[in-house]
Design an enzyme around this catalytic site. Structure first.
Site, PDB file in Angstrom:
ATOM      1  N   HIS A  89       7.039  -4.236 -26.283  1.00  0.00           N
ATOM      2  CA  HIS A  89       6.623  -4.127 -24.882  1.00  0.00           C
ATOM      3  C   HIS A  89       7.908  -4.045 -24.054  1.00  0.00           C
ATOM      4  CE1 HIS A  89       5.133  -5.699 -21.011  1.00  0.00           C
ATOM      5  NE2 HIS A  89       3.924  -5.375 -21.407  1.00  0.00           N
TER       6      HIS A  89
ATOM      7  N   ASP B   6       8.385 -12.472 -29.563  1.00  0.00           N
ATOM      8  CA  ASP B   6       7.481 -12.226 -28.443  1.00  0.00           C
ATOM      9  C   ASP B   6       6.068 -12.501 -28.955  1.00  0.00           C
ATOM     10  OD1 ASP B   6       5.783 -11.294 -26.518  1.00  0.00           O
ATOM     11  OD2 ASP B   6       6.745  -9.333 -26.289  1.00  0.00           O
TER      12      ASP B   6
ATOM     13  N   GLN C 156       1.036 -11.343 -27.616  1.00  0.00           N
ATOM     14  CA  GLN C 156      -0.234 -10.853 -28.180  1.00  0.00           C
ATOM     15  C   GLN C 156      -0.640 -11.609 -29.436  1.00  0.00           C
ATOM     16  OE1 GLN C 156      -2.219  -8.886 -26.673  1.00  0.00           O
ATOM     17  NE2 GLN C 156      -0.894  -7.958 -25.142  1.00  0.00           N
TER      18      GLN C 156
ATOM     19  N   LYS D 235      -2.993 -14.514 -20.962  1.00  0.00           N
ATOM     20  CA  LYS D 235      -3.599 -13.670 -21.990  1.00  0.00           C
ATOM     21  C   LYS D 235      -4.482 -14.482 -22.933  1.00  0.00           C
ATOM     22  CE  LYS D 235       0.102 -10.243 -21.984  1.00  0.00           C
ATOM     23  NZ  LYS D 235      -0.444  -9.024 -21.379  1.00  0.00           N
TER      24      LYS D 235
ATOM     25  N   CYS E  19       3.185  -0.081 -21.221  1.00  0.00           N
ATOM     26  CA  CYS E  19       4.526  -0.680 -21.146  1.00  0.00           C
ATOM     27  C   CYS E  19       5.233  -0.613 -22.490  1.00  0.00           C
ATOM     28  CB  CYS E  19       4.466  -2.130 -20.663  1.00  0.00           C
ATOM     29  SG  CYS E  19       3.699  -2.316 -19.074  1.00  0.00           S
TER      30      CYS E  19
HETATM   31  C1  LIG Z   1       3.688  -7.855 -26.423  1.00  0.00           C
HETATM   32  C2  LIG Z   1       3.830  -8.217 -24.989  1.00  0.00           C
HETATM   33  N1  LIG Z   1       4.963  -8.785 -24.578  1.00  0.00           N
HETATM   34  C3  LIG Z   1       5.145  -9.158 -23.304  1.00  0.00           C
HETATM   35  C4  LIG Z   1       4.180  -8.963 -22.358  1.00  0.00           C
HETATM   36  C5  LIG Z   1       4.449  -9.377 -20.955  1.00  0.00           C
HETATM   37  O1  LIG Z   1       3.568 -10.360 -20.554  1.00  0.00           O
HETATM   38  P1  LIG Z   1       3.564 -10.814 -19.021  1.00  0.00           P
HETATM   39  O2  LIG Z   1       3.164  -9.616 -18.243  1.00  0.00           O
HETATM   40  O3  LIG Z   1       2.541 -11.883 -18.975  1.00  0.00           O
HETATM   41  O4  LIG Z   1       4.923 -11.280 -18.709  1.00  0.00           O
HETATM   42  C6  LIG Z   1       2.985  -8.368 -22.731  1.00  0.00           C
HETATM   43  C7  LIG Z   1       1.944  -8.131 -21.714  1.00  0.00           C
HETATM   44  O5  LIG Z   1       1.340  -7.110 -21.594  1.00  0.00           O
HETATM   45  C8  LIG Z   1       2.802  -7.992 -24.073  1.00  0.00           C
HETATM   46  O6  LIG Z   1       1.675  -7.417 -24.478  1.00  0.00           O
END
Ligand SMILES: Cc1ncc(COP(=O)(O)O)c(C=O)c1O
Lengths: 153, 423
Positions: free
Chosen positions: B133, B210, B213, B236, B376
């Site tokens: 992401h 990270d 998800q 999430k 993203c």
């Molecule tokens: C794999 C991953 N990392 C990071 C994020 C970023 O999360 P946040 O928008 O809550 O900071 C997301 C959110 O879409 C994600 O799917």
């Protein structure tokens, strides 16, 4: 919102059989527009007649149905217009899809493009609908500015 | 294919009624939980309860209310630590290893700016994967530019796997930080984090995960993962928006310099210097979202009460049914593994020849919410070479049921009909 209020037969006809989607030979000017977040890409060309009106309009590119149909509908509307009229129509269209103008009488000059009115209820798609109009407006305004510079010089 | 028993499990839905938004919209098929989950009433109630009964600035006041607010945050830290398996030998949760941030993005920025800036030298490698992401990509791009380190990408094979060979080839002696997503937010595949962490540690690199998800959908145990730092977002998994977590090994967090500075994160300050508070306060400058943290605690209680293991099993069934249902449509291409078992939460797909944004808009008009676009993860979509650099993505959570997925399938038939007529 009902699907057919936007994605109706007339709209889909512009998507499936765009009359103005082709590479123009010897255009007077060409301008590219993109929506980076959607991957929509559009190259818009016009040929101006001696009296300065738009004689021919055409586009190439790729993108969603809304950006493509909107480009085709716009091209049809623009043939025979002066650049000033064209810019005015682009402004009106922009205000329609943003929901700033809803009055039918006021929207009448947009003719068939009025079918995209419901985009105003789909904020995520406004940019798609606007792409062609924004591209044309940028092109005509840049040309007008260049003309002025030339005359001024 | 699901068995009759499995199908009947996902036909029933004992959870939907706990969610006010879903209850108020009985016809809504919400299939975008990977973007943000819905929140159960207990979370909303907890948020209100905090402001109604214990509202005071945590850490500051010496009066009872402030102490209660401080307690509420400390308890949530412990709940999070327990949830992640961050417990000591006696089984006591290590709440001090839990740093509150606003979201996963902030957690990852914190790591890049503090750990990254302090350990990276010109010529070092930061290793991430092609399926990151942007939140686990841009912070590293930036810090590499600043420090002269190289950004190296782990790529996946044709089966969407990052293989041990790829990891051995890319994570070498120059690697100082390896930061990889456990579950891809586009493809839904789960990476083998323990394997990557082992290699990272053999090479003397830090392992950052990270978990945005993964933490919501699979039981994450930081010890089993073998990572040094883990980032995720409460929103999430049914918690409030605006609460994120950075979990870290104590020695790693201790060695990292602070991120934001100011109130609450110091022990003492003079005109010319400051002494940092111990972790986690060192990373928590300013007034924290105590109500949000408290409500996130209520979310974790809710997940515990329902039984996370059972929720996980249910989500696996839903993901399999979703993948199978999409793969069965002749005009749909699943982007990612064909096996439903390999999808955690998300399945990406495209309807042949139709732009994902049109698909999402027409589905929306049929009361089905999915995500469409680049998610993203533009480098991933470029690597996959998908048309328009965009896909559709449907994602599930345990509060979904079979009817949501059937609504998606019916909606996709409508999409096809709009573009190609009924035939
Ligand atoms: C794999 C991953 N990392 C990071 C994020 C970023 O999360 P946040 O928008 O809550 O900071 C997301 C959110 O879409 C994600 O799917």
């Amino acid at each position: 919102m009902d699907v057919t209020s936007l994605y109706n037969a007339e709209f889909m006809d512009h998507v499936a059989h765009p009359d103005y989607k082709y590479q123009m030979e010897n255009p007077t000017c060409t301008h590219e527009g993109v929506n980076p977040s959607c991957g929509d890409e559009l190259k818009f060309s016009v040929r101006l007649a001696d009296d300065g009106t738009i004689d021919e309009a055409a586009f190439t590119g790729r993108g969603c149905a809304i950006s493509q149909a909107s480009a085709d509908i716009m091209s049809d509307l623009m043939v025979g217009r002066t650049p000033e009229e064209a810019i005015h129509l682009c402004d009106l269209f922009e205000r329609m899809v943003r929901g700033e103008v809803t009055d039918e009488a006021e929207l009448e000059p947009l003719e068939d493009a009025e079918m995209l009115k419901d985009i105003s209820h789909m904020p995520a798609r406004v940019k798609c609908a606007e792409l062609a109009w924004r591209t044309l407006k940028e092109m005509l305004e840049a040309r007008a500015a260049a003309d002025k510079d030339e005359k001024g010089a | 294919m699901l068995t009759q028993d499995e199908l009947s499990t996902i036909e029933q839905n004992p959870y939907r009624g706990d969610y006010p938004l879903l209850s108020a919209n009985p016809d809504l098929a919400f299939l975008d939980s990977a973007a943000t989950a819905q929140r159960p009433a207990v979370v909303l109630d907890a948020q209100r309860h905090f402001y109604e009964t214990m509202n005071a600035n945590p850490l500051r006041g010496l009066y009872r209310l402030s102490v209660e607010a401080t307690e509420a945050i400390a308890q949530t830290r412990d709940k999070i630590a327990a949830f992640l398996g961050a417990v000591d030998e006696a089984g006591k949760p290590c709440g001090s290893q839990v740093v509150f941030t606003r979201n996963a993005s902030e957690s990852l920025n914190l790591v890049a700016r503090t750990l990254g800036r302090s350990v990276l030298k010109p010529g070092d490698d930061v290793v991430i994967s092609i399926m990151e992401h942007h939140s686990n990509l841009i912070p590293w791009q930036q810090i590499c530019r600043e420090t002269g380190a190289n950004l190296v990408y782990l790529r996946m094979d044709e089966n969407y796997r990052i293989t041990p060979e790829e990891v051995a080839a890319k994570v070498g002696p120059r690697a100082k930080i390896v930061s990889v997503t456990q579950v891809s937010n586009v493809l839904g595949v789960e990476n083998d984090i323990p394997m990557i962490a082992r290699r990272a540690h053999e090479m003397g690199a830090y392992m950052v995960v990270d978990g945005a998800q993964s933490v919501p959908h699979v039981r994450v145990n930081v010890r089993e993962l073998g990572c040094d730092l883990l980032a995720f977002s409460a929103h999430k998994m049914g918690g409030p928006m605006g609460i994120g977590v950075l979990w870290g090994k104590p020695e790693v967090l201790d060695a990292m310099p602070p991120f934001l500075t100011g109130g609450e994160m110091i022990d003492s300050v003079t005109e010319t210097d400051a002494v940092w508070a111990p972790v986690p306060q060192k990373f928590e400058a300013g007034t924290q979202d105590a109500a949000g943290a408290y409500a996130f605690g209520a979310c974790l209680d809710y997940l515990d009460e329902k039984g996370f293991g059972a929720l996980e099993v249910r989500e696996r069934l839903l993901a399999r049914y979703l993948t199978d249902s999409l793969a069965a449509l002749p005009y749909v291409d699943v982007i990612g593994p064909a096996e439903g078992e390999r999808h955690v939460g998300s399945v990406a797909f495209n309807v042949r020849g139709i732009h994902p944004h049109d698909v999402a808009s027409i589905l929306d008009m049929n009361n089905v919410c999915i995500r469409a676009g680049h998610h993203c993860a533009q480098p991933l979509l470029a690597y996959l070479g998908v048309e328009n650099g965009a896909t559709c993505r449907a994602s599930i959570a345990f509060y979904n049921d079979k009817s949501d997925i059937d609504a998606l399938v019916d909606g996709l038939a409508k999409v096809w009909e709009v573009f190609h007529g009924r035939d």
